[in-house]
Design a protein around this motif. Structure first.
Motif, PDB file in Angstrom:
ATOM      1  N   GLU A   1      -1.431   6.142  10.824  1.00 27.24           N
ATOM      2  CA  GLU A   1      -2.337   4.835  11.149  1.00 27.24           C
ATOM      3  C   GLU A   1      -1.990   3.780  10.984  1.00 27.24           C
ATOM      4  O   GLU A   1      -3.149   2.530  11.932  1.00 27.24           O
ATOM      5  CB  GLU A   1      -1.506   4.557   9.207  1.00 27.24           C
TER       6      GLU A   1
ATOM      7  N   TYR B   1       0.803  -1.086   0.039  1.00 27.82           N
ATOM      8  CA  TYR B   1       0.094  -0.121  -0.047  1.00 27.82           C
ATOM      9  C   TYR B   1       1.170   0.729   0.206  1.00 27.82           C
ATOM     10  O   TYR B   1       1.987   1.285   1.052  1.00 27.82           O
ATOM     11  CB  TYR B   1      -0.420   0.794   0.761  1.00 27.82           C
TER      12      TYR B   1
ATOM     13  N   HIS C   1       1.665  11.128   9.665  1.00 31.26           N
ATOM     14  CA  HIS C   1       0.419  10.343   8.649  1.00 31.26           C
ATOM     15  C   HIS C   1       0.712   8.722   9.282  1.00 31.26           C
ATOM     16  O   HIS C   1      -0.813   8.393   9.460  1.00 31.26           O
ATOM     17  CB  HIS C   1       0.440  10.953   7.442  1.00 31.26           C
TER      18      HIS C   1
ATOM     19  N   CYS D   1       1.040   5.635   0.224  1.00 33.91           N
ATOM     20  CA  CYS D   1       0.400   6.391  -0.354  1.00 33.91           C
ATOM     21  C   CYS D   1       0.368   7.484  -0.885  1.00 33.91           C
ATOM     22  O   CYS D   1       1.522   8.031  -1.940  1.00 33.91           O
ATOM     23  CB  CYS D   1       0.463   7.674   1.140  1.00 33.91           C
TER      24      CYS D   1
ATOM     25  N   CYS E   1      -6.496   5.720   5.132  1.00 38.79           N
ATOM     26  CA  CYS E   1      -5.721   5.113   4.076  1.00 38.79           C
ATOM     27  C   CYS E   1      -5.668   4.159   5.223  1.00 38.79           C
ATOM     28  O   CYS E   1      -5.391   2.289   4.691  1.00 38.79           O
ATOM     29  CB  CYS E   1      -3.954   5.137   4.471  1.00 38.79           C
TER      30      CYS E   1
END
Ligand SMILES: [Zn+2]
Length: 491
Positions: free
Chosen positions: A237, A29, A233, A31, A208
């Protein structure tokens, strides 16, 4: 069996051998963009690094699930849209379309999944609900906050102490300054969705966590992004996902270094030095940008100045020239015979070509080191050029350079460079460079026709004059028995 590799993990600050959750598979994954403007060369570094990394994993035999999101609900988007008098979601869609256009032109693979906030509300609700149930979140004045004090190891990625932190989300109603918003109560002039906690919109970080769980799973193999995202961030998460799911979130955290402007400037709109990818691609082929990013290790800071792309262009031309030269060599004898007849330069290109693939694999398997194989590629290119100067190489050298040509092909598969034939690349360079030189291909062709006529009339002075004129414009004229061709010469 896919090939093993190691990665530097920001979480542990160590290089670690990669162990997949499920044999043979990698769920990654990354961003993506907050879509309120065009993609610039700073964003493009993360895009190219992870695009190349995914290509490498696939070429190494891994079954990759590559997910990159779009943040289409965000303060900046709302502010810009309101200033422009446009609907925020339509405004974001406009820049998603622009991203796809520029990303395709940049040669980026489309991810397997491209989730976006506005269409992931159910997954976001599920995670917020779980955080409330497990006592890691609280409601206050129509908003829902993450309770940082409830998360024992908060700060473990960025190694910060909770009591020194403040989140950017300022609002009455939160218990601690470090608490951040999971759900923001509706405000006038903002898009909103109905939720179990009233109308509003998600905070930045929750998307996210929710989308990674939905598209990959509650624990994912690799999470990627720029180094600037580590805090807050990615820290947030981790807190949301681990507190909400009761499981580890990402097993490996992979962060690319940032692009630094020369003279210590940071690239920013306010500084007026933002370079859009779209503008860069008007002057340079996409692979030139890719080479610029990949010639440095992905974790190193990368300096940007006005020579960055001209230098990368010259480098890319040298590599394509060597490939073109190698492809032009003929012959059908066994390579060993030719090598023993043609001496050291033949031997060098043969040996470097044969060892290239292993060296490439080794470098990429060690924390995705792309800088080293690019160095080896130049070594190979120099060996090809030296060898091709031999009189006999033209007719007999073909078999000797075959491993080198295969080496270029391996770089194409693993990194996304050399996606075209050299001739096509040089046509691209020619078109883009002459645009910058303020001359058109037709102008050049007309001058060449005039030169041909002058030569036919034995007016050598005029013919030389035209050649000098073209030379002054960096147009290199090449006379051959098959006719006249031209190229823009790159220093
Ligand atoms: Zn993110």
């Amino acid at each position: 069996m896919p090939s093993a590799f190691s990665l530097y993990n920001t979480l542990t600050k160590n290089a670690e051998s990669f162990e997949p959750i499920e044999a043979g598979k990698v769920g990654i994954y990354v961003c993506g963009m907050t879509v309120y403007d065009h993609i610039h060369i700073g964003h493009a570094r993360a895009m190219i690094v992870f695009d190349s990394f995914v290509r490498y994993l696939r070429s190494a035999g891994w079954d990759v699930n590559f997910v990159r999101n779009f943040t289409d609900v965000d303060d900046k988007i709302i502010n810009r849209a309101n200033e422009a008098g446009e609907d925020p979601l339509a405004y974001a869609q406009k820049y998603i379309d622009a991203f796809h256009k520029d990303g395709d032109a940049l040669g980026l693979l489309r991810p397997d999944k491209e989730p976006r906030v506005s269409t992931s509300m159910e997954a976001i609700f599920t995670l917020i609900r779980s955080l409330l149930e497990r006592g890691h979140a609280y409601k206050s004045e129509g908003s829902v906050w993450f309770d940082v004090a409830s998360c024992g190891d908060y700060g473990k990625l960025s190694r910060q102490k909770v009591d020194e932190l403040r989140s950017a989300d300022e609002s009455a109603g939160k218990k601690n300054s470090a608490d951040f918003a999971l759900w923001k109560a509706v405000k006038p002039g903002e898009p909103s969705w109905e939720s179990p906690w009233g109308a509003g919109r998600p905070g930045w970080h929750i998307e996210c966590s929710a989308m990674a769980a939905e598209c990959i799973g509650e624990t994912i193999d690799i999470h990627g992004g720029g180094l600037d995202l580590v805090f807050p961030h990615h820290e947030n998460e981790i807190a949301q996902s681990e507190c909400g799911h009761g499981k580890p979130y990402a097993r490996y955290w992979m962060h690319n270094g940032l692009l630094n402007m020369a003279a210590g400037q940071k690239m920013g709109k306010s500084l007026g030095n933002v370079i859009n990818v779209r503008a860069a691609l008007e002057d340079y082929p996409a692979e030139v940008l890719r080479l610029y990013y990949l010639q440095n290790h992905y974790r190193s800071p990368l300096l940007w100045d006005d020579q960055a792309l001209p230098t990368a262009l010259a480098m890319m031309c040298r590599l394509y020239e060597a490939l073109e030269v190698a492809q032009s060599l003929a012959g059908n004898e066994p390579a060993a015979t030719v090598v023993s007849d043609l001496g050291d330069d033949a031997k060098a290109v043969w040996q470097l070509g044969n060892s290239f693939a292993d060296k490439l694999d080794q470098s990429l398997a060690q924390d995705f080191n792309t800088a080293q194989p690019i160095g080896h590629l130049f070594e190979l290119a120099r060996a090809i050029n030296r060898f091709s100067n031999h009189k006999k190489a033209k007719k007999r050298g073909g078999p000797v350079v075959q491993p080198a040509i295969q080496g270029f092909k391996k770089v194409a598969d693993a990194l996304g460079l050399f996606q075209q034939e050299p001739a096509q690349f040089f046509v691209q360079v020619r078109e883009k460079c002459i645009r910058k030189l303020g001359i058109t291909a037709t102008d050049v062709e007309n001058l060449l026709d005039e030169r041909k006529a002058a030569r036919a009339a034995k007016d050598w002075d005029r013919a030389d004059e035209i050649r000098a004129e073209l030379d002054a414009k960096s147009i290199q004229v090449m006379d051959s028995p098959d006719g006249v061709t031209w190229r823009v010469s790159i220093q």
